[in-house]
Motif scaffolding. Structure first.
Motif, PDB file in Angstrom:
ATOM      1  N   LYS A  13       0.848  -1.210   0.000  1.00  0.00           N
ATOM      2  CA  LYS A  13       0.000   0.000   0.000  1.00  0.00           C
ATOM      3  C   LYS A  13       0.877   1.253   0.000  1.00  0.00           C
ATOM      4  O   LYS A  13       0.602   2.228  -0.708  1.00  0.00           O
ATOM      5  CB  LYS A  13      -0.907  -0.001   1.232  1.00  0.00           C
ATOM      6  CG  LYS A  13      -2.006  -1.054   1.174  1.00  0.00           C
ATOM      7  CD  LYS A  13      -2.885  -1.033   2.423  1.00  0.00           C
ATOM      8  CE  LYS A  13      -3.982  -2.086   2.299  1.00  0.00           C
ATOM      9  NZ  LYS A  13      -5.034  -1.955   3.290  1.00  0.00           N
ATOM     10  N   THR A  34      -9.238   8.494   1.822  1.00  0.00           N
ATOM     11  CA  THR A  34      -9.430   7.930   3.163  1.00  0.00           C
ATOM     12  C   THR A  34      -9.127   6.436   3.146  1.00  0.00           C
ATOM     13  O   THR A  34      -9.451   5.751   2.169  1.00  0.00           O
ATOM     14  CB  THR A  34     -10.887   8.166   3.609  1.00  0.00           C
ATOM     15  OG1 THR A  34     -11.115   9.567   3.661  1.00  0.00           O
ATOM     16  CG2 THR A  34     -11.153   7.561   4.985  1.00  0.00           C
ATOM     17  N   GLY A  35      -8.538   5.950   4.236  1.00  0.00           N
ATOM     18  CA  GLY A  35      -8.246   4.515   4.343  1.00  0.00           C
ATOM     19  C   GLY A  35      -6.763   4.308   4.602  1.00  0.00           C
ATOM     20  O   GLY A  35      -5.975   5.262   4.602  1.00  0.00           O
ATOM     21  N   SER A  36      -6.396   3.046   4.793  1.00  0.00           N
ATOM     22  CA  SER A  36      -5.019   2.759   5.197  1.00  0.00           C
ATOM     23  C   SER A  36      -4.016   3.008   4.065  1.00  0.00           C
ATOM     24  O   SER A  36      -2.835   3.255   4.333  1.00  0.00           O
ATOM     25  CB  SER A  36      -4.918   1.317   5.702  1.00  0.00           C
ATOM     26  OG  SER A  36      -5.413   0.422   4.728  1.00  0.00           O
ATOM     27  N   THR A  37      -4.453   2.938   2.804  1.00  0.00           N
ATOM     28  CA  THR A  37      -3.540   3.214   1.690  1.00  0.00           C
ATOM     29  C   THR A  37      -3.384   4.723   1.506  1.00  0.00           C
ATOM     30  O   THR A  37      -2.263   5.248   1.427  1.00  0.00           O
ATOM     31  CB  THR A  37      -4.067   2.567   0.381  1.00  0.00           C
ATOM     32  OG1 THR A  37      -4.527   1.254   0.663  1.00  0.00           O
ATOM     33  CG2 THR A  37      -2.984   2.505  -0.674  1.00  0.00           C
ATOM     34  N   ASP A  91      -6.561   8.168  -3.926  1.00  0.00           N
ATOM     35  CA  ASP A  91      -7.345   7.431  -2.933  1.00  0.00           C
ATOM     36  C   ASP A  91      -7.245   5.930  -3.196  1.00  0.00           C
ATOM     37  O   ASP A  91      -6.961   5.512  -4.327  1.00  0.00           O
ATOM     38  CB  ASP A  91      -8.813   7.884  -3.002  1.00  0.00           C
ATOM     39  CG  ASP A  91      -9.582   7.566  -1.724  1.00  0.00           C
ATOM     40  OD1 ASP A  91      -9.007   6.941  -0.805  1.00  0.00           O
ATOM     41  OD2 ASP A  91     -10.764   7.956  -1.643  1.00  0.00           O
ATOM     42  N   GLY A  92      -7.521   5.152  -2.180  1.00  0.00           N
ATOM     43  CA  GLY A  92      -7.506   3.695  -2.292  1.00  0.00           C
ATOM     44  C   GLY A  92      -8.830   3.171  -2.829  1.00  0.00           C
ATOM     45  O   GLY A  92      -9.723   3.932  -3.198  1.00  0.00           O
ATOM     46  N   LYS A 104     -15.637   1.265  -3.549  1.00  0.00           N
ATOM     47  CA  LYS A 104     -15.024   1.986  -2.439  1.00  0.00           C
ATOM     48  C   LYS A 104     -16.038   2.076  -1.304  1.00  0.00           C
ATOM     49  O   LYS A 104     -17.206   1.810  -1.478  1.00  0.00           O
ATOM     50  CB  LYS A 104     -14.619   3.401  -2.882  1.00  0.00           C
ATOM     51  CG  LYS A 104     -13.431   3.387  -3.842  1.00  0.00           C
ATOM     52  CD  LYS A 104     -12.961   4.760  -4.251  1.00  0.00           C
ATOM     53  CE  LYS A 104     -12.752   5.719  -3.142  1.00  0.00           C
ATOM     54  NZ  LYS A 104     -11.853   5.268  -2.067  1.00  0.00           N
ATOM     55  N   ARG A 106     -15.528   0.816   2.051  1.00  0.00           N
ATOM     56  CA  ARG A 106     -15.535  -0.101   3.203  1.00  0.00           C
ATOM     57  C   ARG A 106     -15.012   0.599   4.451  1.00  0.00           C
ATOM     58  O   ARG A 106     -15.162   0.092   5.547  1.00  0.00           O
ATOM     59  CB  ARG A 106     -14.808  -1.399   2.874  1.00  0.00           C
ATOM     60  CG  ARG A 106     -15.649  -2.204   1.903  1.00  0.00           C
ATOM     61  CD  ARG A 106     -15.154  -3.596   1.606  1.00  0.00           C
ATOM     62  NE  ARG A 106     -15.915  -4.101   0.469  1.00  0.00           N
ATOM     63  CZ  ARG A 106     -15.416  -4.704  -0.581  1.00  0.00           C
ATOM     64  NH1 ARG A 106     -14.130  -4.930  -0.648  1.00  0.00           N
ATOM     65  NH2 ARG A 106     -16.184  -5.106  -1.557  1.00  0.00           N
ATOM     66  N   SER A 109     -16.477   6.183   3.805  1.00  0.00           N
ATOM     67  CA  SER A 109     -16.390   7.590   3.388  1.00  0.00           C
ATOM     68  C   SER A 109     -16.812   7.796   1.941  1.00  0.00           C
ATOM     69  O   SER A 109     -16.407   8.763   1.299  1.00  0.00           O
ATOM     70  CB  SER A 109     -14.951   8.079   3.557  1.00  0.00           C
ATOM     71  OG  SER A 109     -14.504   7.780   4.833  1.00  0.00           O
ATOM     72  N   LYS A 131      -6.507  -6.218  -4.416  1.00  0.00           N
ATOM     73  CA  LYS A 131      -7.770  -5.521  -4.704  1.00  0.00           C
ATOM     74  C   LYS A 131      -8.280  -5.752  -6.140  1.00  0.00           C
ATOM     75  O   LYS A 131      -9.360  -5.305  -6.493  1.00  0.00           O
ATOM     76  CB  LYS A 131      -7.599  -4.013  -4.479  1.00  0.00           C
ATOM     77  CG  LYS A 131      -7.063  -3.624  -3.102  1.00  0.00           C
ATOM     78  CD  LYS A 131      -8.096  -3.839  -2.029  1.00  0.00           C
ATOM     79  CE  LYS A 131      -7.669  -3.428  -0.640  1.00  0.00           C
ATOM     80  NZ  LYS A 131      -7.529  -2.027  -0.416  1.00  0.00           N
TER      81      LYS A 131
HETATM   82  O1  LIG Z   1     -13.079   3.669   0.025  1.00  0.00           O
HETATM   83  C1  LIG Z   1     -12.395   3.764   1.000  1.00  0.00           C
HETATM   84  C2  LIG Z   1     -12.849   4.438   2.228  1.00  0.00           C
HETATM   85  O2  LIG Z   1     -14.219   4.743   2.192  1.00  0.00           O
HETATM   86  C3  LIG Z   1     -11.009   3.204   0.985  1.00  0.00           C
HETATM   87  O3  LIG Z   1     -10.297   3.841  -0.009  1.00  0.00           O
HETATM   88  C4  LIG Z   1     -11.082   1.734   0.713  1.00  0.00           C
HETATM   89  O4  LIG Z   1     -11.906   1.150   1.680  1.00  0.00           O
HETATM   90  C5  LIG Z   1      -9.701   1.111   0.749  1.00  0.00           C
HETATM   91  O5  LIG Z   1      -9.232   1.110   2.054  1.00  0.00           O
HETATM   92  P1  LIG Z   1      -7.767   0.627   2.424  1.00  0.00           P
HETATM   93  O6  LIG Z   1      -6.833   1.537   1.728  1.00  0.00           O
HETATM   94  O7  LIG Z   1      -7.727   0.751   3.929  1.00  0.00           O
HETATM   95  O8  LIG Z   1      -7.627  -0.797   1.967  1.00  0.00           O
END
Ligand SMILES: O=C(CO)[C@H](O)[C@H](O)COP(=O)(O)O
Length: 240
Positions: A13, A34-37, A91-92, A104, A106, A109, A131
């Motif tokens: 990531k 938003t998210g860990s990535t 964004d991820g 998107k 999960r 957001s 993914k």
């Molecule tokens: O859509 C999202 C947040 O609403 C995130 O981008 C998606 O869930 C990916 O998350 P992560 O980078 O933690 O795997």
């Protein structure tokens, strides 16, 4: 000979996130995902600002969580009211299909992400290779739908019935056993678990959005202009 380095999912990531930051130029208005990535991207932007390697950046956060992170790093922030055109969003995603359509949300957001990423000239999606899916809804994980809290069971049942043929099970997302997850916009999320693929994605999108009670869904169709995939064998960049 030294043993091969095994990269964790979070390493991948971070690799995708750092690659995407190379697309940023000083003076840009940036959509912050938003998210860990996406978190790795925001960290890196903060670092480059501190080092003076990026200047005059304005960030538009896609969640309260990202807003807090960006503020803590000293990234100047704004919103779509003041900056209706965004140069670049990073964004991820939870799923990416071969046509660069995404699932998107999960992390919950999806509404703000869709607003910000829909307003940008370039949307770079960053993922690790886990993914990638053949069809959206194909990972066995959820397709999130943001709904109003009013009579949420009614809306959840309607959503489940829409996709009966795909073996859909609609579940309210909870924070804990007794408390629904509440989005930044004060709404609920219903997660649609599908046993079979969705079929025509545009039709699926239209029928979901036509339901009163639904605010937005997590399918991002034809929105990503670039997807950066980090895998064990390196980085792949897919362009629209
Ligand atoms: O859509 C999202 C947040 O609403 C995130 O981008 C998606 O869930 C990916 O998350 P992560 O980078 O933690 O795997």
């Amino acid at each position: 000979m030294s043993p091969p380095v095994v990269l964790s999912q979070d390493d991948l990531k971070k690799i995708a996130a750092y690659k995407a930051v190379e697309f940023i130029e000083s003076g840009m208005v940036l959509g912050l995902g938003t998210g860990s990535t996406a978190k790795h991207t925001v960290d890196r932007i903060g670092e480059l600002l501190r080092q003076g390697k990026l200047t005059n950046i304005v960030g538009i956060p896609t969640s309260k969580m990202t807003q807090e992170q960006a503020l803590s790093l000293g990234i100047p922030l704004s919103d779509l009211d003041s900056h209706p055109i965004v140069d670049l969003a990073i964004d991820g995603a939870d799923e990416v299909d071969p046509h660069l359509n995404l699932v998107k949300g999960r992390c919950g957001s999806l509404l703000r992400e869709k607003m910000v990423e829909g307003a940008c000239k370039k949307f770079v999606c960053i993922v690790d290779e886990s993914k990638l899916v053949k069809h959206l809804g194909g990972s066995g994980l959820a397709l999130p739908v943001e709904i109003v809290p009013f009579c949420w069971k009614f809306t959840a049942n309607k959503l489940q019935n829409l996709f009966q043929r795909s073996g859909c099970v609609a579940k309210l997302r909870n924070d804990c056993e007794w408390k629904p997850f509440v989005t930044d916009n004060g709404n609920y999320i219903v997660d649609l678990y599908l046993k079979k693929e969705l079929g025509d994605l545009q039709i699926a999108s239209d029928v979901i959005l036509r339901l009163a009670g639904v605010i937005e869904h997590g399918m991002f169709l034809d929105m990503a202009t670039t997807v950066i995939v980090a895998g064990e064998l390196g980085i792949t960049i897919k362009n629209k």
